[in-house]
Every structure is written in C-alpha cells, then in structure tokens.
Design a protein around this motif. Structure first.
Motif, short mmCIF file in Angstrom:
data_model
loop_
_atom_site.label_atom_id
_atom_site.label_comp_id
_atom_site.label_asym_id
_atom_site.label_seq_id
_atom_site.Cartn_x
_atom_site.Cartn_y
_atom_site.Cartn_z
N LEU A 47 0.83 -1.21 0.00
CA LEU A 47 0.00 0.00 0.00
C LEU A 47 0.86 1.26 0.00
CD1 LEU A 47 -2.76 -1.19 2.46
CD2 LEU A 47 -3.09 -0.60 0.05
N ALA A 48 1.99 1.23 0.70
CA ALA A 48 2.90 2.38 0.73
C ALA A 48 3.49 2.64 -0.66
CB ALA A 48 4.01 2.14 1.75
N LEU A 49 3.61 1.58 -1.45
CA LEU A 49 4.19 1.70 -2.78
C LEU A 49 3.15 1.91 -3.88
CD1 LEU A 49 6.84 -1.15 -2.46
CD2 LEU A 49 7.23 1.33 -2.31
N LEU A 50 1.92 2.01 -3.49
CA LEU A 50 0.83 2.10 -4.47
C LEU A 50 0.94 3.34 -5.35
CD1 LEU A 50 -1.67 0.55 -5.33
CD2 LEU A 50 -2.97 1.82 -3.64
N ASN A 51 1.35 4.45 -4.79
CA ASN A 51 1.37 5.70 -5.56
C ASN A 51 2.76 6.25 -5.86
OD1 ASN A 51 -1.50 5.97 -5.74
ND2 ASN A 51 -1.48 6.49 -3.57
N MET A 102 -1.02 -3.39 -9.08
CA MET A 102 -1.71 -2.16 -8.72
C MET A 102 -3.23 -2.35 -8.80
SD MET A 102 -0.74 1.61 -10.16
CE MET A 102 1.00 1.28 -9.97
N SER A 103 -3.70 -2.97 -9.86
CA SER A 103 -5.14 -3.23 -10.03
C SER A 103 -5.67 -4.13 -8.93
CB SER A 103 -5.41 -3.87 -11.39
OG SER A 103 -5.10 -2.99 -12.43
N LEU A 104 -4.93 -5.17 -8.61
CA LEU A 104 -5.35 -6.10 -7.56
C LEU A 104 -5.53 -5.36 -6.24
CD1 LEU A 104 -5.83 -9.07 -6.72
CD2 LEU A 104 -3.37 -9.24 -6.33
N ILE A 105 -4.60 -4.49 -5.91
CA ILE A 105 -4.67 -3.73 -4.66
C ILE A 105 -5.82 -2.73 -4.71
CG2 ILE A 105 -3.43 -2.14 -3.13
CD1 ILE A 105 -2.45 -5.13 -3.18
N HIS A 106 -5.97 -2.03 -5.82
CA HIS A 106 -7.07 -1.06 -5.95
C HIS A 106 -8.42 -1.77 -5.84
CE1 HIS A 106 -5.24 2.80 -6.64
NE2 HIS A 106 -4.42 2.29 -7.56
#
Length: 114
Positions: A47-51, A102-106
């Motif tokens: 999550l910290a690396l998401l953006n 990224m999609s999986l986390i979103h």
C-alpha cells in the motif's frame, strides 16, 4: 441450509468451468500471491508503494518497522514479483512490479470500502 434440495449435476456447465480453470501451477502461484498479501506487514508495504516509489529507509519509517524486517518482507514480495527494485547510488528504491499488482490492490481496497 443453503444447499441444493436435490442432487443434480449440470454436466455441461461443470465441464465448461473445469476447462476454464487455470492449471494447477497457476493456481498455486495465485495462492502464493494472496498468501503474501494476507500478511498485514507486507500488505502495508504494498500500500505504501501504491502511488510512489520508496527506499527501504522510507518504507521502514512508514511501516514503523526496522530496515532489517522491511528488507525481509521485500525479499518475499520481490520473489513473487509483487515489487521490483532499482539501485540509485547507495539506496535501493522499490515500486510495485506492474499494473496488475496495482489493479489487484485497488480492487481489494475498493471492495473493502464498499
């Protein structure tokens, strides 16, 4: 009870679904990804690396863990191709490996918030 009142197998549907399933190796790899992401420490790193990318030192501060603990978790995530890294001078920066992660986390985050 939420079960069929009478046993009936819809053979055509079952056969189509069995044909559509990924092979066992792919299922095992998927399970490994979900297992890795089921750990709150690793999920927080992702999550910290998401953006944006971060170096190990930054991730340690964000996650309130030692750099050693973060490095261990990053090794697991890197092995599963969830994150990737690059060296810049003496620092190592991490990002999510690709848009699929990224999609999986979103999607997961959207589902939780829904």
């Amino acid at each position: 009870m939420n079960v069929c009142a009478e046993k009936c197998i819809h053979e055509a549907n079952v056969n189509k679904t069995v044909k559509d399933l990924p092979d066992q190796k792919e299922i095992v790899k998927m399970a490994e990804i979900f297992k890795a992401l089921s750990d709150p420490s690793r999920l927080k790193i992702v999550l910290a690396l998401l953006n944006r990318e971060h170096c190990v030192c930054d991730i340690a501060v964000i996650c309130q863990q030692s750099e050693s603990a973060i490095s261990h978790q990053l090794r697991v995530l890197r092995t599963l191709k969830i994150v990737k890294n690059k060296r810049v001078g003496k620092s190592v920066y991490y990002t999510l490996d690709d848009d699929h992660v990224m999609s999986l986390i979103h999607y997961s985050l959207d589902h939780v918030k829904h």
